[in-house]
Design an enzyme around this catalytic site. Structure first.
Site, PDB file in Angstrom:
ATOM      1  N   HIS A   1       0.651  -0.996   0.069  1.00 23.00           N
ATOM      2  CA  HIS A   1      -0.005  -0.027  -0.121  1.00 23.00           C
ATOM      3  C   HIS A   1       0.600   1.301   0.103  1.00 23.00           C
ATOM      4  O   HIS A   1       0.645   2.382   0.580  1.00 23.00           O
ATOM      5  CB  HIS A   1      -1.192   0.110   1.358  1.00 23.00           C
ATOM      6  CG  HIS A   1      -1.830  -1.469   1.385  1.00 23.00           C
ATOM      7  ND1 HIS A   1      -1.552  -2.051   2.039  1.00 23.00           N
ATOM      8  CD2 HIS A   1      -2.849  -0.889   0.728  1.00 23.00           C
ATOM      9  CE1 HIS A   1      -2.377  -3.087   2.373  1.00 23.00           C
ATOM     10  NE2 HIS A   1      -3.121  -2.477   0.976  1.00 23.00           N
TER      11      HIS A   1
ATOM     12  N   GLY B   1      35.797  -1.939 -48.079  1.00 23.19           N
ATOM     13  CA  GLY B   1      35.375  -3.733 -48.174  1.00 23.19           C
ATOM     14  C   GLY B   1      36.194  -4.120 -49.370  1.00 23.19           C
ATOM     15  O   GLY B   1      36.381  -5.441 -49.631  1.00 23.19           O
TER      16      GLY B   1
END
Length: 594
Positions: free
Chosen positions: A226, A572
């Site tokens: 609570h 690449g």
């Protein structure tokens, strides 16, 4: 510091009734009594008091703990849930309305969490119902293990372990047991349970300001549901440490809150308090199960992880342990239609770990092709030389590749390729079955998959796997130059298919595509294989150089202005051309050896 909590609501006064309306729209097996706003009761649509021929199991309390209580209404669990306002006990009139709505000749059991308001209101309603002729029994659940034994008359709070009692009682009632028998099973279950929670934040009530009394870097141990303060405020710790503390509290031999000792069997509930991501709950679950087994010597029969009894939006979790026996497991595993009970929660707790399945090729009895052969054939020696030359060329190019990539990408092409080349050189010593060209190409792909990260690693692995598929035959025969050319063509097609690039996109394919084309042309023209390989490597270099004038259409370079790429080759493409060229020259040198 006070702040207004943000809530997706219409009005703080209507949150519970509107929640119930949404709930029954979602789950057709649920209904509610037409008594809003004073009477907020959710009940099974198939349970009508005058005709209901089983024990009714009723629970409830303040709202804000969803899915508790209404989410556990359904066949095999609760018959009705009485909902109070947020963190407020329901009224006696609401409880009475619920009892009257679902209680038949078999009577009803009220399961009450140990809070003063709930005990008084449910107790008074029980007495009033008895005076009206209903058979009513009550069970009070206090499973909190955070506080020292018995503080005044309050006793232990009712926490998430109450849900275990709901399940046991609901299953017993569904089985047709008498009121006394259902109450006895529920009472027994309640005595087997311990719970403790930990919170990282204070919950925010609808329409109210909330105070972060914890502050940064703090947590509360042993809180209720609570928003009340916990038993201890401590520095935030890793979940393993938190779980250890919580389990030690629950299983403490000093308090003897639960009759669980080494060698016993337990069910475990890891309960989120409303604002805890499922990932964190699963991490807590992992830690809890391991510590219960290894540190406390307990056998785990069932594990339930999720948000079952929350505290609005509080960040944190609780752990509930329940001692089990065969009769209890039968109740936990019994079928229920309650929407919030986890689907598939029944069944034995077996080992969750299974071995990773191996490819069929690894399951063959024969392993002659795996590993480096004791003696290399002439073709094996040539293949070894080509692989070593290609890898060393990439290692030497590391800095140049990174420099080019810093202008066309993220600057790590050389470092990524270096990792792959280093792994290939290491595996070349012992792992490659060099007398089998196809299997060696496959193993190169495995080296790359293990060592190279990023897109480059994936692309090169695809390249190797596609070439392997093309080269592999049922019988180990000599692979011809034409077969090598076809394997290169297949590899290029696979990279283009999955990567999306083709000629002119400014990628590695701009070196491999012209190399493959020249290789096939020269072989078709009758040029000897070694010469054709060398000539194709020159085409690869030319293709890589040509990328200096291309606009990137793939990869990170495609986001860079074309003027910034002029005069810079695609790294690449240069890497592919360089290892291809080094391999060709190594083959040429080996073919000239006496």
């Amino acid at each position: 510091m006070l702040s207004h909590g943000k809530k997706l609501i219409n009005s703080p006064d209507a949150v519970v009734t509107e929640f119930i309306e949404g709930l029954v729209e979602t789950y057709p097996g649920l209904q509610y009594l037409d008594g809003f706003p004073e009477v907020k009761v959710v009940l099974r649509s198939d349970a009508s008091g005058p005709t209901y021929n089983k024990v009714a199991v009723i629970s409830g309390g303040g709202s804000g703990h969803e899915p508790t209580h209404a989410g556990f209404v359904g066949e095999g669990m609760l018959t009705a849930a009485i909902c109070g306002d947020v963190f407020a006990s329901p009224t006696v009139d609401a409880i009475l309305a619920g009892i009257r709505a679902v209680t038949g000749p078999m009577g009803c059991l009220l399961i009450i969490k140990n809070y003063t308001g709930d005990r008084l209101n449910f107790g008074l309603a029980a007495e009033q119902a008895k005076s009206e002729g209903y058979m009513v029994e009550t069970v009070i659940v206090g499973d909190d293990c955070a506080l020292p034994p018995r503080r005044g008359i309050a006793g232990r709070r009712g926490l998430a372990g109450t849900i275990f009692v709901h399940k046991v009682a609901g299953a017993a009632a569904e089985a047709g047991l008498s009121l006394a028998a259902v109450a006895a099973e529920a009472t027994h279950a309640s005595e087997m349970i311990g719970t403790m929670g930990v919170a990282l934040s204070v919950c925010t009530l609808p329409g109210q300001v909330t105070s972060d009394r914890l502050g940064p870097g703090k947590m509360e141990l042993g809180l209720g549901i609570h928003g009340e303060p916990g038993a201890v405020v401590a520095d935030l710790q890793p979940v393993d440490i938190v779980v250890s503390h919580v389990l030690n509290q629950i299983l403490s031999s000093d308090t003897k809150y639960v009759p669980i000792t080494r060698g016993d069997r337990v069910a475990v509930m890891i309960n989120g308090l409303g604002g805890t991501p499922n990932m964190e709950l699963m991490i807590a679950c992992r830690s809890t199960v391991a510590k219960l087994q290894l540190e406390h010597g307990l056998a785990i029969d069932r594990v339930y992880t999720g948000s079952f009894m929350t505290s609005l939006d509080m960040a944190g979790f609780s752990i509930s342990l329940m001692k089990t026996e065969q009769s209890v497991l039968q109740r936990l595993d019994a079928t229920t239609k309650a929407p919030a009970w986890p689907v598939g929660a029944d069944g034995n707790h077996i080992s969750p770990k299974v071995p990773i399945p191996l490819p069929s090729s690894c399951l063959k009895e024969s392993h002659e092709l795996l590993g480096r052969p004791p003696k290399l054939s002439q073709r094996g020696l040539v293949l070894e030389a080509a692989i070593e030359a290609a890898a060393r060329e990439i290692i030497n190019l590391k800095d140049s590749l990174n420099e080019w990539d810093s202008k066309a990408g993220d600057g790590d092409c050389g470092s990524t390729m270096y990792k792959g080349a280093t792994a290939i050189l290491e595996d070349l010593k012992t792992n490659y079955p060099l007398n089998s060209a196809a299997e060696t190409v496959n193993e190169i792909g495995n080296s790359i998959r293990r060592a190279m990260g990023g897109t480059s690693g994936i692309i090169y692995n695809i390249l190797c796997k596609a070439a392997y598929s093309s080269l592999k035959t049922d019988n180990e025969t000599v692979i011809t130059a034409r077969q090598w050319a076809e394997a290169l063509e297949s590899a290029i097609s696979a990279v283009s298919k999955y990567g999306g690039a083709s000629a002119g996109y400014r990628t590695m394919l701009d070196s491999l595509i012209p190399a493959c084309s020249v290789l096939k042309e020269r072989l078709d023209g009758g040029v000897d294989p070694v010469t054709a390989f060398v000539l194709s490597s020159e085409a690869a270099l030319a293709g890589a150089e040509a990328t200096k004038k291309m606009q990137a259409l793939a990869g990170r370079a495609s986001y860079i202005l074309v003027e910034n790429l002029i005069s810079v080759p695609d790294p690449g493409a240069m890497a592919a051309a360089s290892w291809y060229r080094a391999a060709a020259l190594a083959v040429k040198d080996r073919s000239q050896d006496p």
